[in-house]
Design a protein around this motif. Structure first.
Motif, mmCIF file in Angstrom:
data_model
loop_
_atom_site.group_PDB
_atom_site.id
_atom_site.type_symbol
_atom_site.label_atom_id
_atom_site.label_comp_id
_atom_site.label_asym_id
_atom_site.label_seq_id
_atom_site.Cartn_x
_atom_site.Cartn_y
_atom_site.Cartn_z
ATOM 1 N N UNK A 22 -15.879 -11.737 15.763
ATOM 2 C CA UNK A 22 -16.595 -10.819 14.889
ATOM 3 C C UNK A 22 -15.604 -9.913 14.178
ATOM 4 N N UNK A 23 -15.504 -10.107 12.868
ATOM 5 C CA UNK A 23 -14.596 -9.299 12.060
ATOM 6 C C UNK A 23 -15.294 -8.023 11.589
ATOM 7 N N UNK A 24 -14.493 -7.006 11.358
ATOM 8 C CA UNK A 24 -15.004 -5.757 10.798
ATOM 9 C C UNK A 24 -13.863 -5.029 10.106
ATOM 10 N N UNK A 25 -14.203 -4.001 9.344
ATOM 11 C CA UNK A 25 -13.200 -3.171 8.705
ATOM 12 C C UNK A 25 -13.065 -3.379 7.211
ATOM 13 N N UNK A 26 -13.762 -4.378 6.677
ATOM 14 C CA UNK A 26 -13.685 -4.612 5.242
ATOM 15 C C UNK A 26 -14.487 -3.596 4.459
ATOM 16 N N UNK A 27 -14.408 -3.699 3.144
ATOM 17 C CA UNK A 27 -15.155 -2.790 2.277
ATOM 18 C C UNK A 27 -14.527 -2.720 0.904
ATOM 19 N N UNK A 28 -14.950 -1.726 0.152
ATOM 20 C CA UNK A 28 -14.434 -1.505 -1.198
ATOM 21 C C UNK A 28 -13.358 -0.431 -1.143
ATOM 22 N N UNK A 29 -12.173 -0.783 -1.608
ATOM 23 C CA UNK A 29 -11.054 0.150 -1.610
ATOM 24 C C UNK A 29 -10.377 0.124 -2.969
ATOM 25 N N UNK A 30 -9.478 1.056 -3.180
ATOM 26 C CA UNK A 30 -8.742 1.115 -4.440
ATOM 27 C C UNK A 30 -7.350 0.510 -4.265
ATOM 28 N N UNK A 31 -6.796 0.051 -5.351
ATOM 29 C CA UNK A 31 -5.441 -0.485 -5.324
ATOM 30 C C UNK A 31 -4.486 0.551 -4.744
ATOM 31 N N UNK A 32 -3.612 0.092 -3.862
ATOM 32 C CA UNK A 32 -2.674 0.983 -3.207
ATOM 33 C C UNK A 32 -3.134 1.500 -1.856
ATOM 34 N N UNK A 33 -4.416 1.334 -1.570
ATOM 35 C CA UNK A 33 -4.968 1.790 -0.289
ATOM 36 C C UNK A 33 -4.527 0.878 0.860
ATOM 37 N N UNK A 34 -4.806 1.350 2.070
ATOM 38 C CA UNK A 34 -4.556 0.568 3.283
ATOM 39 C C UNK A 34 -5.863 0.350 4.023
ATOM 40 N N UNK A 35 -5.967 -0.788 4.662
ATOM 41 C CA UNK A 35 -7.155 -1.144 5.439
ATOM 42 C C UNK A 35 -6.701 -1.880 6.686
ATOM 43 N N UNK A 36 -7.396 -1.616 7.796
ATOM 44 C CA UNK A 36 -7.131 -2.393 9.007
ATOM 45 C C UNK A 36 -8.382 -3.177 9.377
ATOM 46 N N UNK A 37 -8.238 -4.482 9.412
ATOM 47 C CA UNK A 37 -9.324 -5.348 9.849
ATOM 48 C C UNK A 37 -9.206 -5.588 11.348
ATOM 49 N N UNK B 217 5.563 -7.977 4.522
ATOM 50 C CA UNK B 217 5.942 -6.610 4.204
ATOM 51 C C UNK B 217 4.756 -5.724 3.887
ATOM 52 N N UNK B 218 3.633 -6.330 3.523
ATOM 53 C CA UNK B 218 2.415 -5.549 3.265
ATOM 54 C C UNK B 218 1.369 -5.754 4.357
ATOM 55 N N UNK B 219 1.290 -6.964 4.902
ATOM 56 C CA UNK B 219 0.276 -7.289 5.907
ATOM 57 C C UNK B 219 0.953 -7.519 7.255
ATOM 58 N N UNK B 220 0.356 -6.976 8.303
ATOM 59 C CA UNK B 220 0.895 -7.129 9.653
ATOM 60 C C UNK B 220 -0.216 -7.521 10.611
ATOM 61 N N UNK B 221 0.009 -8.583 11.357
ATOM 62 C CA UNK B 221 -0.954 -9.019 12.360
ATOM 63 C C UNK B 221 -0.508 -8.531 13.726
ATOM 64 N N UNK B 222 -1.485 -8.153 14.546
ATOM 65 C CA UNK B 222 -1.186 -7.728 15.909
ATOM 66 C C UNK B 222 -2.392 -8.042 16.785
ATOM 67 N N UNK C 100 -3.388 -5.327 9.624
ATOM 68 C CA UNK C 100 -3.103 -4.103 8.875
ATOM 69 C C UNK C 100 -2.655 -4.502 7.483
ATOM 70 N N UNK C 101 -3.362 -4.017 6.483
ATOM 71 C CA UNK C 101 -3.053 -4.365 5.096
ATOM 72 C C UNK C 101 -2.709 -3.097 4.332
ATOM 73 N N UNK C 102 -1.512 -3.051 3.806
ATOM 74 C CA UNK C 102 -1.037 -1.892 3.055
ATOM 75 C C UNK C 102 -0.796 -2.259 1.598
ATOM 76 N N UNK C 103 -0.739 -1.242 0.759
ATOM 77 C CA UNK C 103 -0.451 -1.441 -0.673
ATOM 78 C C UNK C 103 -1.325 -2.545 -1.259
ATOM 79 N N UNK C 104 -2.614 -2.425 -1.038
ATOM 80 C CA UNK C 104 -3.527 -3.471 -1.472
ATOM 81 C C UNK C 104 -3.555 -3.603 -2.987
ATOM 82 N N UNK C 105 -3.740 -4.839 -3.422
ATOM 83 C CA UNK C 105 -3.786 -5.164 -4.844
ATOM 84 C C UNK C 105 -5.135 -5.814 -5.160
ATOM 85 N N UNK C 106 -5.571 -5.764 -6.402
ATOM 86 C CA UNK C 106 -6.838 -6.415 -6.761
ATOM 87 C C UNK C 106 -6.866 -7.902 -6.380
#
Length: 128
Positions: free
Chosen positions: A5-20, A66-71, A82-88
């Motif tokens: 079961x995945x969670x943590x997604x949504x609508x974000x702006x370019x440059x934001x960080x999100x952790x799934x 360098x932008x995405x890290x799995x753990x 972990x997703x950083x510096x998100x792009x469209x």
């Protein structure tokens, strides 16, 4: 019954960080190698990152390195992305997947056919 079961997604702006997050049940989590894939509208599913069952070895797609890290935290039967510096162009449905085939190489880790269990996905939309 195996569930991812995945969670943590949504609508974000370019440059934001999100952790799934992906919570796994119904299998012995520590015996499984985990991965994240994504699928954008009109495109094929693509590999994002993978992590060995021990958490020692990880693989990343070069374009996201360098932008995405799995753990993973075995005690919580959870794998993270972990997703950083998100792009469209990161806009996609993100899926986690589990497999017992040892991921000895990037080719093995990145092949979706090696993964027998999948989550339902979580949508990440990055606005410019």
């Amino acid at each position: 019954q195996v569930q991812l079961v995945e969670s943590g997604g949504g609508l974000v702006q370019a440059g934001d960080s999100v952790r799934l997050s992906c919570v796994v049940s119904g299998l012995t989590f520590g015996n499984y190698h985990m991965a994240w894939f994504r699928q954008a509208p009109g495109k094929e599913r693509e590999f994002v990152a993978a992590i060995s069952r021990t958490g020692i070895t990880t693989y990343n797609t070069d374009s996201m390195k360098g932008r995405f890290t799995i753990s993973k935290v075995n005690a919580k039967t959870t794998v993270y992305l972990q997703m950083n510096s998100l792009k469209p162009e990161d806009t996609a449905v993100y899926y986690c997947a589990a497999n017992r085939i040892p991921i000895y190489s990037a080719n093995i880790a990145s092949s979706s056919r090696n993964y027998g269990s999948w989550g339902q996905g979580t949508q990440v939309t990055v606005s410019s």
